[in-house]
Design a protein around this motif. Sequence first.
Motif, PDB file in Angstrom:
ATOM      1  N   GLY A 145       1.032  -1.484  -0.031  1.00  0.00           N
ATOM      2  CA  GLY A 145      -0.253  -0.153  -0.421  1.00  0.00           C
ATOM      3  C   GLY A 145       1.096   1.262  -0.418  1.00  0.00           C
ATOM      4  N   TYR A 174      -2.934   5.306   2.612  1.00  0.00           N
ATOM      5  CA  TYR A 174      -3.047   4.920   3.928  1.00  0.00           C
ATOM      6  C   TYR A 174      -1.499   4.673   5.519  1.00  0.00           C
ATOM      7  N   ARG A 229      -0.154  -0.420   6.653  1.00  0.00           N
ATOM      8  CA  ARG A 229       0.213  -0.558   5.716  1.00  0.00           C
ATOM      9  C   ARG A 229       0.812  -2.174   5.844  1.00  0.00           C
ATOM     10  N   SER A 273     -14.398   0.276  -1.977  1.00  0.00           N
ATOM     11  CA  SER A 273     -13.146  -0.183  -1.898  1.00  0.00           C
ATOM     12  C   SER A 273     -11.669   1.499  -2.637  1.00  0.00           C
ATOM     13  N   ALA A 302     -12.439   4.052  -0.315  1.00  0.00           N
ATOM     14  CA  ALA A 302     -11.089   3.830   0.627  1.00  0.00           C
ATOM     15  C   ALA A 302      -9.736   4.442  -0.196  1.00  0.00           C
ATOM     16  N   ASP A 303      -9.407   3.444  -1.175  1.00  0.00           N
ATOM     17  CA  ASP A 303      -8.137   4.085  -1.544  1.00  0.00           C
ATOM     18  C   ASP A 303      -8.236   5.837  -1.916  1.00  0.00           C
ATOM     19  N   TRP A 319     -12.303  -5.175   0.770  1.00  0.00           N
ATOM     20  CA  TRP A 319     -12.746  -3.818   1.214  1.00  0.00           C
ATOM     21  C   TRP A 319     -12.899  -3.781   3.163  1.00  0.00           C
ATOM     22  N   GLN A 341     -10.000  -5.415   3.968  1.00  0.00           N
ATOM     23  CA  GLN A 341      -8.308  -5.026   4.878  1.00  0.00           C
ATOM     24  C   GLN A 341      -8.441  -3.936   4.029  1.00  0.00           C
ATOM     25  N   ARG A 342      -9.299  -2.454   3.410  1.00  0.00           N
ATOM     26  CA  ARG A 342      -8.931  -1.067   3.184  1.00  0.00           C
ATOM     27  C   ARG A 342      -8.612  -0.476   4.702  1.00  0.00           C
ATOM     28  N   GLN A 351      -6.363  -0.440   7.175  1.00  0.00           N
ATOM     29  CA  GLN A 351      -5.639   0.046   6.593  1.00  0.00           C
ATOM     30  C   GLN A 351      -5.615   1.464   7.140  1.00  0.00           C
TER      31      GLN A 351
END
Length: 667
Positions: free
Chosen positions: A12, A22, A25, A279, A282-283, A348, A350-351, A354
Amino acid sequence: MKRILLFLMFSGAAATAQVKDYPYRPVAFTSVKLSDNFWTPRIETNRTVTIPASFERCENTGRVKNFQMAAQHSGKFGTTFPFDDTDIYKTIEGASFSLAVHPDKKLDAYVDSMIVIIAGAQEPDGYLYTARTIDPAHPHAWSGTRRWENEHDNSHELYNSGHLFEAASAHFLATGKRNLLNIALKNADLLVNTFGPDKMHVAPGHEVVEMGLVRLYRITSKKEYLDLAKFFLDERGKRQYNKRSKNPFQNGEYWQNAKPVIDQDEAVGHAVRAMYLYSAMADVAALTGDRQYLNAIDHIWDNMVGKKLYVQGGIGAVPDGERFGDNYDLPNGTAYNETCAAIGNVMWNQRMFQLHGEAKYVDVLEKTLYNGLISGVGMDGKSFFYTNAMQIKHIFAHKDMEGGRSGWFECSCCPTNIVRLIPSIPGYVYAQNGDAVFVNLFIPGTADIVVNNKPVQLIQQNNYPWDGRLQFTLSPKSPLTFTMKLRIPGWAQNKAVPSDLYTFSQAADTPVTIRVNGEPVNYAVENGYAVLKRTWKKNDRIEMNLPMEVRSVVANPLVREDLGKVALQRGPIIYCAEWADNDGSTSNFLMPKTASLSAEFDKGLFNGVTVLRGSVPKVMVDASGEKIDTGSKPFTAIPYYAWAHRGKGEMTVWFPQKVTNVDLISK
């Protein structure tokens, strides 16, 4: 150089020109070598069986031929859906993940041969969409007469681009080759030149292009890619729909297009599209610092986990539109639970971890990963579920819902999504923030981590998910002060999920214990993590014991389908009863509060699993068909993910605690 690039993608971390990203990471999956008996065989099966079978099916079903015909501008689109191109892209992505850790000259050469075919289908300005290019005068029925005309609906032109971008990023970072990346960048530049504030406006009908553009931005630092991802997100909610309609297809909810993204607070519509949208939000929130995006996905996550999540981590209750239902609408007999939605749910969450560094997101990720996701792929690596049922009553079973797996589907998004998810699992195990090392998943293996610019080897040993005794051996090159943060799963803290949607029927009082070099230690808990800060020396050993008792799970009373019923859980594993172990029927078992089940490891079943066994009441009808009796009968439950490997028949996840009514049905 390749290793640095892999770190940039899979940790990330941003490229040098990027500032925001993020804060938490993940450790790159290329730095984590698994050696367990649960995930390692699955990853190897994916490499040796699933990837080759996927490529073979792409050839046999005409998906590859579509690209070849597009290169010739001759023929007729030969498959069913305009997004069939993406099955090749996703398989290349999975193959690239595999090549990153397991070099294979034959596979590498084959992927290159597929890239040559893909390149031939790309139009001079970068457009790549075989459903139109083969015969522009007669494109696919979903595609519209002109480029992008039906993108807001079902043309999937940008969806195809998104999966191309993700595959190209993975391939470049794994191999260092630019052959697929150059194709993707040419297509991305076309999008930049086509869409934008002073150009064409559209909210993509099926999200994923936003995630793909972010991948390309991480590689190139080309801000136009990030800006376009955000533009596509911000276009949502501008199209005119019947706002008062309760029909998600009429009010735009199916496409998550009823409101601007910053005003959304509920998980709605097509579940896979929703996961890719959230997702991407979030990015973009991580890379731009957009607090409104962050606030929106926080509220949406609370809604999904609090009102729309199945007990095994599945999402998307309604078959019509493969979508979320209303709050607490979680039927068992008609549960949809698309495998792709479970994969998106893992991505999602996971993000979300992060972004926030909280264990509750990994709790949901783990629940989905061990249950409602891997249920979607058979242990042979080449049979699949598109949907993941919660109950099969044989006498009512629809022909497509009798418990049988399929080798392929006309719409094969799920098998090829599995291909790319499975080899990436090592990248979910560890994460870092400053000098803190997070242990998120409990999978044996060796990780090479850098803390404060110094190397640390971390060896994890356990028999998870069957045993809660965990051991971690730390070996810094020289004594080093840093913090270890060990996730204490919610299920080990009397939390079935991080909401009141599901609870354990009785609290367990066995504590989670931790020892360092054999000595018990007191520890603080922060955001679901046991915090251990000290100066670590070579071969320091941490032991953590997670009590694994058989637990009964009850649903929130507002989930009417599960009133008076319980589900069974041990550790992270949700269990079901299947016909093969229970005299052919499972829907007539009762699970009273007094039921006592023991956990037994069966090494001969499903490559070795822990099953639950006991004796519980079962409602039976005598031979005359005139008398009903409730007698105690042997009962066996297996992990939910393992059902449907022994033929078709009944399966049940939720068990009534007592008889409240009897329906008489003629056969």
